[in-house]
Scaffold this motif. Sequence first.
Motif, short mmCIF file in Angstrom:
data_model
loop_
_atom_site.label_atom_id
_atom_site.label_comp_id
_atom_site.label_asym_id
_atom_site.label_seq_id
_atom_site.Cartn_x
_atom_site.Cartn_y
_atom_site.Cartn_z
N VAL A 73 -54.08 35.46 34.90
CA VAL A 73 -54.62 34.35 35.67
C VAL A 73 -55.39 34.82 36.92
CG1 VAL A 73 -52.72 33.71 37.27
CG2 VAL A 73 -54.05 31.93 36.15
N CYS A 74 -55.02 36.00 37.45
CA CYS A 74 -55.63 36.47 38.71
C CYS A 74 -57.16 36.56 38.68
CB CYS A 74 -55.03 37.81 39.13
SG CYS A 74 -53.44 37.60 39.97
N PRO A 75 -57.78 37.00 37.57
CA PRO A 75 -59.25 37.05 37.58
C PRO A 75 -59.91 35.71 37.84
CG PRO A 75 -58.37 38.32 35.74
CD PRO A 75 -57.20 37.57 36.34
N LEU A 76 -59.19 34.63 37.66
CA LEU A 76 -59.78 33.30 37.90
C LEU A 76 -60.02 33.05 39.39
CD1 LEU A 76 -58.81 32.94 34.92
CD2 LEU A 76 -58.32 30.58 35.48
N PHE A 77 -59.30 33.79 40.26
CA PHE A 77 -59.51 33.59 41.71
C PHE A 77 -59.67 34.90 42.48
CE2 PHE A 77 -55.03 32.92 40.58
CZ PHE A 77 -54.39 33.91 41.32
N SER A 78 -59.90 35.98 41.74
CA SER A 78 -60.11 37.27 42.39
C SER A 78 -61.60 37.48 42.67
CB SER A 78 -59.58 38.38 41.46
OG SER A 78 -59.90 39.63 42.00
N THR A 79 -61.93 37.74 43.93
CA THR A 79 -63.35 37.96 44.29
C THR A 79 -63.41 39.24 45.12
OG1 THR A 79 -63.40 36.94 46.49
CG2 THR A 79 -63.49 35.42 44.62
N PRO A 80 -64.62 39.74 45.39
CA PRO A 80 -64.70 40.94 46.23
C PRO A 80 -64.06 40.73 47.61
CG PRO A 80 -66.79 40.53 45.14
CD PRO A 80 -65.93 39.34 44.86
N LEU A 81 -63.93 39.48 48.03
CA LEU A 81 -63.37 39.19 49.36
C LEU A 81 -61.98 38.59 49.31
CD1 LEU A 81 -66.56 37.76 51.10
CD2 LEU A 81 -65.52 40.01 51.44
N PHE A 82 -61.44 38.36 48.13
CA PHE A 82 -60.08 37.81 48.03
C PHE A 82 -59.33 38.56 46.94
CE2 PHE A 82 -56.70 34.85 46.72
CZ PHE A 82 -56.14 34.57 47.96
N ARG A 83 -58.34 39.37 47.38
CA ARG A 83 -57.66 40.28 46.45
C ARG A 83 -56.23 39.82 46.20
NH1 ARG A 83 -60.24 45.59 46.81
NH2 ARG A 83 -58.30 46.52 46.08
N PRO A 84 -55.93 39.43 44.96
CA PRO A 84 -54.53 39.16 44.62
C PRO A 84 -53.80 40.45 44.23
CG PRO A 84 -56.04 38.24 42.96
CD PRO A 84 -56.86 39.08 43.88
N TYR A 85 -52.56 40.58 44.68
CA TYR A 85 -51.70 41.73 44.35
C TYR A 85 -50.53 41.23 43.52
CZ TYR A 85 -54.30 44.38 47.84
OH TYR A 85 -55.31 45.00 48.54
N LEU A 86 -50.32 41.84 42.37
CA LEU A 86 -49.29 41.36 41.44
C LEU A 86 -47.88 41.69 41.91
CD1 LEU A 86 -50.94 42.46 38.08
CD2 LEU A 86 -50.86 40.15 39.04
N SER A 87 -46.95 40.80 41.58
CA SER A 87 -45.54 41.02 41.88
C SER A 87 -44.70 40.22 40.88
CB SER A 87 -45.24 40.53 43.31
OG SER A 87 -43.86 40.44 43.53
N THR A 88 -43.48 40.67 40.66
CA THR A 88 -42.54 39.85 39.86
C THR A 88 -41.51 39.17 40.76
OG1 THR A 88 -41.21 41.82 39.50
CG2 THR A 88 -42.72 41.21 37.73
N ASP A 89 -41.60 39.38 42.07
CA ASP A 89 -40.60 38.84 42.99
C ASP A 89 -41.01 37.42 43.44
OD1 ASP A 89 -38.49 38.46 44.69
OD2 ASP A 89 -39.20 39.88 46.22
N VAL A 90 -40.77 36.47 42.56
CA VAL A 90 -41.17 35.08 42.83
C VAL A 90 -40.40 34.51 44.02
CG1 VAL A 90 -41.31 32.75 41.85
CG2 VAL A 90 -41.77 34.74 40.41
N ILE A 91 -39.09 34.72 44.04
CA ILE A 91 -38.29 34.15 45.14
C ILE A 91 -38.68 34.80 46.47
CG2 ILE A 91 -36.27 35.67 44.72
CD1 ILE A 91 -36.09 32.03 45.89
N GLY A 92 -39.01 36.10 46.44
CA GLY A 92 -39.44 36.78 47.67
C GLY A 92 -40.74 36.18 48.20
N ALA A 93 -41.71 35.96 47.29
CA ALA A 93 -43.00 35.38 47.71
C ALA A 93 -42.77 33.97 48.27
CB ALA A 93 -43.96 35.35 46.54
N GLU A 94 -41.89 33.21 47.64
CA GLU A 94 -41.64 31.83 48.11
C GLU A 94 -40.93 31.83 49.47
OE1 GLU A 94 -42.11 28.61 46.07
OE2 GLU A 94 -41.04 29.14 44.24
N VAL A 95 -39.90 32.69 49.60
CA VAL A 95 -39.17 32.75 50.87
C VAL A 95 -40.13 33.15 52.01
CG1 VAL A 95 -37.44 34.09 52.16
CG2 VAL A 95 -36.87 33.17 49.90
N GLY A 96 -40.98 34.14 51.75
CA GLY A 96 -41.94 34.57 52.78
C GLY A 96 -42.79 33.40 53.24
N GLY A 97 -43.36 32.66 52.28
CA GLY A 97 -44.25 31.54 52.61
C GLY A 97 -43.55 30.41 53.33
N VAL A 98 -42.28 30.20 53.01
CA VAL A 98 -41.53 29.10 53.64
C VAL A 98 -41.06 29.50 55.04
CG1 VAL A 98 -39.37 27.80 53.53
CG2 VAL A 98 -40.77 28.05 51.47
#
Length: 327
Positions: free
Chosen positions: A153-178
């Motif tokens: 799915v990342c190529p759908l929103f990956s641009t030269p100026l916006f870089r997604p980095y893959l992770s399997t830590d869903v709860i970690g990403a959610e806790v960080g954002g909250v």
Amino acid sequence: MAGVGTSKEAAIIGAGAWGKVFASLMVQAGTKVSVWARNSRSFQGLDSSCFASTDLHRVLTGQSVLVMALPSAAVRQVASRLALPKDVTVVSLSKGLEAETNLFMADVLADALRIDRSQVVVVSGPNLSAEIAEGQPAGAVAACSDLARAQQVCPLFSTPLFRPYLSTDVIGAEVGGVVKNVIAVAVGAAAGMGYQTNTRSMLITRGLAEMARFGKALGADEATFLGLAGVGDLVATCSSAKSRNFTFGFNMGSGMAREQAFKVSAGVVEGARSAKAVITIARARGIEMPITEAVAKVVFEGGSIADMGEYLMGRSRKMDGVDIKLV
Ligand SMILES: NC(=O)c1ccc[n+]([C@@H]2O[C@H](COP(=O)([O-])OP(=O)(O)OC[C@H]3O[C@@H](n4cnc5c(N)ncnc54)[C@H](O)[C@@H]3O)[C@@H](O)[C@H]2O)c1
Ligand SMILES: O=P(O)(O)OC[C@H](O)CO
């Protein structure tokens, strides 16, 4: 490909500040984008290449990738109205907890859409939308327990100026954002009270320790908090007047009444809402979160902003060492 069609196409639900900028990113990535909002006024400023409609059916027909860009409080209500293919991939942009259930967004989406949690990709990082709209470079974590799905799915929103980095830590990403939103309210309040760089840095650092303690107890990988979805987003949100959470805290710290601070906000203040859910989970599990306690006291429990300053600064003077474990 599981849940991601071969054509670059996606639907976005929500046309607030982040939904519109994320739509532009997708257009820049060569993705055909359809956007839904409950009100056509929300489409003002939307990239003209997007198909925009207030009709859910028209936006969703034929889509296998759905981007949820709503405030967390609206996610279940809207998601439960959506008819989607069984193997849909859902990209979650919301950084909040559901107040009624204390659930994170991946769980709310899985529940409301009756899909597996492994179909949800959480995108979270230092992404102040106004800066991304100006074309400034940024990155985010794209976390999914099904790594191949995130990768597709990342190529759908990956641009030269916006870089997604893959992770399997869903709860970690959610806790960080909250949690970063809650800490940004406290740092903003401290700034509004006149505390300057050293004090704010102390709160950010202790906030990071608080985030990591909370995340670890919920099963997150501590390393996530040293990345974009952790310290990256924490620093961005706690340092910028463009952040609604920081500004809400700043206004209260400057003496504005809570209701007025909500009223003048340029958009949703997720940290003020999430503080209650975070502290409820933390208290139940015995996780020490003094900064979140202070924010919850002021936002929900009738505490005064002066008490917050006294509570935070008074506590920090104890130098008990417990809160600086992570540095
Ligand atoms: N703005 C950013 O810089 C940014 C960056 C990353 C993540 N986020 C997260 O993305 C989420 C959305 O933030 P935003 O900045 O776009 O918010 P916003 O306040 O700018 O916009 C929210 C939009 O949702 C709509 N909405 C609210 N309740 C609704 C409901 N019940 N049904 C339908 N539509 C509803 C509103 O009309 C508005 O258009 C939040 O969780 C936020 O934390 C925001
Ligand atoms: O404006 P805020 O405080 O909601 O923060 C926006 C983004 O989450 C920053 O990464």
